[in-house]
Design an enzyme around this catalytic site. Structure first.
Site, PDB file in Angstrom:
ATOM      1  N   CYS A  87      -3.193  -1.344  -9.800  1.00 30.22           N
ATOM      2  CA  CYS A  87      -3.429   0.290  -9.321  1.00 30.22           C
ATOM      3  C   CYS A  87      -4.270   0.884 -10.151  1.00 30.22           C
ATOM      4  O   CYS A  87      -4.155   0.813 -11.357  1.00 30.22           O
ATOM      5  CB  CYS A  87      -2.016   0.980  -9.173  1.00 30.22           C
ATOM      6  SG  CYS A  87      -2.455   2.429  -8.611  1.00 30.22           S
TER       7      CYS A  87
ATOM      8  N   LYS B  13       0.638  -8.403  -9.690  1.00 32.89           N
ATOM      9  CA  LYS B  13      -0.312  -8.391  -8.890  1.00 32.89           C
ATOM     10  C   LYS B  13      -1.441  -7.632  -9.866  1.00 32.89           C
ATOM     11  O   LYS B  13      -1.119  -6.547 -10.706  1.00 32.89           O
ATOM     12  CB  LYS B  13      -0.126  -7.391  -7.618  1.00 32.89           C
ATOM     13  CG  LYS B  13      -1.443  -7.189  -6.656  1.00 32.89           C
ATOM     14  CD  LYS B  13      -0.909  -6.712  -5.457  1.00 32.89           C
ATOM     15  CE  LYS B  13      -2.149  -6.428  -4.566  1.00 32.89           C
ATOM     16  NZ  LYS B  13      -2.657  -4.984  -4.948  1.00 32.89           N
TER      17      LYS B  13
ATOM     18  N   ASN C 153      -7.147 -11.630  -2.642  1.00 33.89           N
ATOM     19  CA  ASN C 153      -7.107 -10.249  -2.076  1.00 33.89           C
ATOM     20  C   ASN C 153      -8.387  -9.608  -2.131  1.00 33.89           C
ATOM     21  O   ASN C 153      -8.954  -9.617  -3.332  1.00 33.89           O
ATOM     22  CB  ASN C 153      -5.816  -9.600  -2.704  1.00 33.89           C
ATOM     23  CG  ASN C 153      -5.744  -8.149  -2.362  1.00 33.89           C
ATOM     24  OD1 ASN C 153      -5.823  -7.074  -3.010  1.00 33.89           O
ATOM     25  ND2 ASN C 153      -5.701  -7.780  -1.132  1.00 33.89           N
ATOM     26  N   GLY C 154      -8.822  -8.657  -1.294  1.00 37.68           N
ATOM     27  CA  GLY C 154      -9.926  -7.801  -1.146  1.00 37.68           C
ATOM     28  C   GLY C 154     -10.758  -8.237  -0.142  1.00 37.68           C
ATOM     29  O   GLY C 154     -11.515  -9.033   0.014  1.00 37.68           O
ATOM     30  N   ASP C 155     -10.946  -7.117   0.810  1.00 37.52           N
ATOM     31  CA  ASP C 155     -11.971  -7.004   1.922  1.00 37.52           C
ATOM     32  C   ASP C 155     -11.723  -8.329   2.859  1.00 37.52           C
ATOM     33  O   ASP C 155     -12.764  -8.542   3.409  1.00 37.52           O
ATOM     34  CB  ASP C 155     -13.350  -7.249   0.993  1.00 37.52           C
ATOM     35  CG  ASP C 155     -13.750  -6.088   0.313  1.00 37.52           C
ATOM     36  OD1 ASP C 155     -13.065  -5.233   0.237  1.00 37.52           O
ATOM     37  OD2 ASP C 155     -14.613  -6.078  -0.304  1.00 37.52           O
TER      38      ASP C 155
ATOM     39  N   GLN D 145       7.939  -4.082  -5.171  1.00 35.71           N
ATOM     40  CA  GLN D 145       6.935  -4.004  -6.183  1.00 35.71           C
ATOM     41  C   GLN D 145       7.418  -2.770  -7.304  1.00 35.71           C
ATOM     42  O   GLN D 145       7.549  -1.468  -6.714  1.00 35.71           O
ATOM     43  CB  GLN D 145       5.804  -3.630  -5.596  1.00 35.71           C
ATOM     44  CG  GLN D 145       4.453  -3.856  -6.964  1.00 35.71           C
ATOM     45  CD  GLN D 145       3.220  -3.408  -6.621  1.00 35.71           C
ATOM     46  OE1 GLN D 145       2.884  -2.177  -6.282  1.00 35.71           O
ATOM     47  NE2 GLN D 145       2.124  -4.411  -6.530  1.00 35.71           N
TER      48      GLN D 145
ATOM     49  N   ARG E 248      -6.323  -3.214   3.564  1.00 30.76           N
ATOM     50  CA  ARG E 248      -6.892  -1.938   4.622  1.00 30.76           C
ATOM     51  C   ARG E 248      -6.936  -2.537   5.810  1.00 30.76           C
ATOM     52  O   ARG E 248      -7.105  -1.444   6.818  1.00 30.76           O
ATOM     53  CB  ARG E 248      -7.811  -1.302   3.836  1.00 30.76           C
ATOM     54  CG  ARG E 248      -7.352  -0.590   2.757  1.00 30.76           C
ATOM     55  CD  ARG E 248      -8.648  -0.235   1.721  1.00 30.76           C
ATOM     56  NE  ARG E 248      -9.347  -1.562   1.318  1.00 30.76           N
ATOM     57  CZ  ARG E 248     -10.376  -1.648   0.672  1.00 30.76           C
ATOM     58  NH1 ARG E 248     -11.221  -0.506   0.614  1.00 30.76           N
ATOM     59  NH2 ARG E 248     -10.827  -2.700   0.237  1.00 30.76           N
TER      60      ARG E 248
ATOM     61  N   MET F 219       0.747  -1.257  -0.026  1.00 28.69           N
ATOM     62  CA  MET F 219      -0.111   0.255   0.081  1.00 28.69           C
ATOM     63  C   MET F 219       0.739   1.269   0.073  1.00 28.69           C
ATOM     64  O   MET F 219       1.597   1.543   0.873  1.00 28.69           O
ATOM     65  CB  MET F 219      -0.778  -0.036   1.187  1.00 28.69           C
ATOM     66  CG  MET F 219      -2.118  -0.994   1.174  1.00 28.69           C
ATOM     67  SD  MET F 219      -3.090  -1.116   2.476  1.00 28.69           S
ATOM     68  CE  MET F 219      -2.283  -1.816   3.701  1.00 28.69           C
ATOM     69  N   SER F 220       0.830   1.899  -1.255  1.00 32.54           N
ATOM     70  CA  SER F 220       1.638   3.092  -1.083  1.00 32.54           C
ATOM     71  C   SER F 220       1.568   4.179  -0.053  1.00 32.54           C
ATOM     72  O   SER F 220       0.168   4.466   0.332  1.00 32.54           O
ATOM     73  CB  SER F 220       1.323   3.726  -2.805  1.00 32.54           C
ATOM     74  OG  SER F 220       2.082   4.500  -3.028  1.00 32.54           O
TER      75      SER F 220
END
Ligand SMILES: Cc1cc2nc3c(=O)[nH]c(=O)nc-3n(C[C@H](O)[C@H](O)[C@H](O)COP(=O)(O)O)c2cc1C
Length: 347
Positions: free
Chosen positions: A114, A153, A214-216, A84, A239, A32-33
């Protein structure tokens, strides 16, 4: 809601081989940037995340030696250093990969997920999913430039009408990629709606290299469900780490039937933890930049662990330019949050 007792998490505790690199378990911290810098990755790994990934580094800037890129690719001393790269020029991607490998990267990941306009506007990130031939030319350039394993990714596709992640994953595998991670949304969804975990199964069926879903995901139950619905080999969490760098480690520990290490268990320990994170950021970036960059983390720690803090207390912490003042206020705020919780539970 599925019967959680029937879902199996144990697979997540197993090691995973990624092109010869041994990953200790299958619960990863997402890149995560602006967030997963060295202090954050160090913490997530210490809590037990199987793999942590640098923030994305723009390969063009890295190849041109732009200030700031060095910090992003710097080896953090962890057993597996994964960097990355983002970009759209094959020559820059290859040069960036060589520089990262020269700094000790054990795995190079290519960002094809992204959604940010700043990135897709330059035809990088998820924009690469609109032109798979070009995406492949970047993958081939990176695979050809370094000896270390290369991973990709991606998202499910650009939009609902172009769900081409299975094809990209298959072509990436044929080009020598060792693992793919799939965020179960399209680019056009950005972060809206709910990640489609079942759609990730189509990518899993298309390749024989490991697939990371990935996701949630933010809890052991969600990790078990994404594994069940996608059939993936590993899970990546982003997150849910806001204000809780131990999230991946804690899910990995649950999968192993253990307790995660180092989760602060008292207001005092939490204050010490947050202050140490703050001080590490000031040391890494210098006071002026560190102060600004640390604010989002402090905000998340407060949201999560001291939601009852008075707004003026919170504002003082998040706007102060005086580290000693911030530290003193952090101690007060976590102590009072704990006392008010005690009062509520005693009432
Ligand atoms: C603030 C922020 C920064 C991100 N930066 C990157 C990045 O540098 N590279 C990348 O591949 N994905 C990036 N992502 C996407 C995450 O890695 C992840 O795919 C996404 O957040 C979905 O996972 P989650 O629901 O667990 O957060 C970023 C996401 C957020 C919210």
């Amino acid at each position: 809601m599925p019967d959680l007792s029937k879902l199996d998490l144990t697979k997540l505790a197993l090691p995973l081989d990624v092109g010869g690199a041994r990953i200790r378990n299958r619960l990863f911290l997402a890149p995560m940037s602006g967030i997963t810098d060295e202090p954050f990755r160090q913490r997530a790994y210490a809590h037990g995340a199987g793999l942590v990934v640098s923030e994305m580094v723009a390969s063009g800037e890295l190849a041109r030696g732009r200030a700031g890129c060095g910090l992003r690719i710097r080896h953090s001393g962890l057993p597996v250093h994964m960097v990355q790269l983002a970009g759209r020029e094959a020559a820059h991607m290859a040069e960036g990969a060589r520089i990262a490998a020269g700094e000790g990267a054990d795995i190079i990941d290519i960002n094809m997920g992204c959604p940010a306009k700043k990135v897709t506007g330059g035809y990088a990130g998820s924009a690469l999913m609109r032109d798979l031939d070009h995406a492949l030319s970047l993958i081939e350039a990176v695979v050809g430039a370094v000896e270390v394993p290369v991973t990709v990714k991606m998202r499910l596709g650009w939009d609902e009408g172009a769900l081409n992640a299975p094809l990209l994953a298959r072509r990436a595998e044929q080009a020598g990629v060792s693992m793919v991670t799939v965020h179960g949304r399209t680019r056009c969804q950005f972060y809206q709606g709910k990640a489609d975990w079942r759609a990730i199964a189509r990518i899993k069926q298309a390749v024989s290299i490991p697939v990371v879903a990935n996701g949630d995901v933010g809890s052991p139950a969600e990790a078990a469900m994404i594994l069940d619905q996608s059939g993936a080999d590993a899970v990546m969490v982003g997150r849910a780490h806001y204000g809780a760098p131990w999230t991946a480690g804690s899910i990995a520990a649950t999968a192993a039937g253990e307790t995660a290490s180092g989760i602060p268990a008292s207001p005092q320990a939490l204050a010490d933890y947050v202050i140490a994170h703050y001080e590490d950021m000031l040391a890494l970036y210098g006071i002026e930049s560190g102060l600004r960059q640390a604010r989002k983390h402090l905000g998340w720690y407060l949201d999560r662990h001291a939601a009852s803090a008075a707004s003026d207390q919170r504002k003082a912490i998040l706007t102060s330019f005086e580290p000693a003042q911030v530290i003193a206020r952090l101690r007060d705020v976590f102590q009072s949050a704990a006392e008010s919780a005690d009062l509520r539970s005693a009432a």
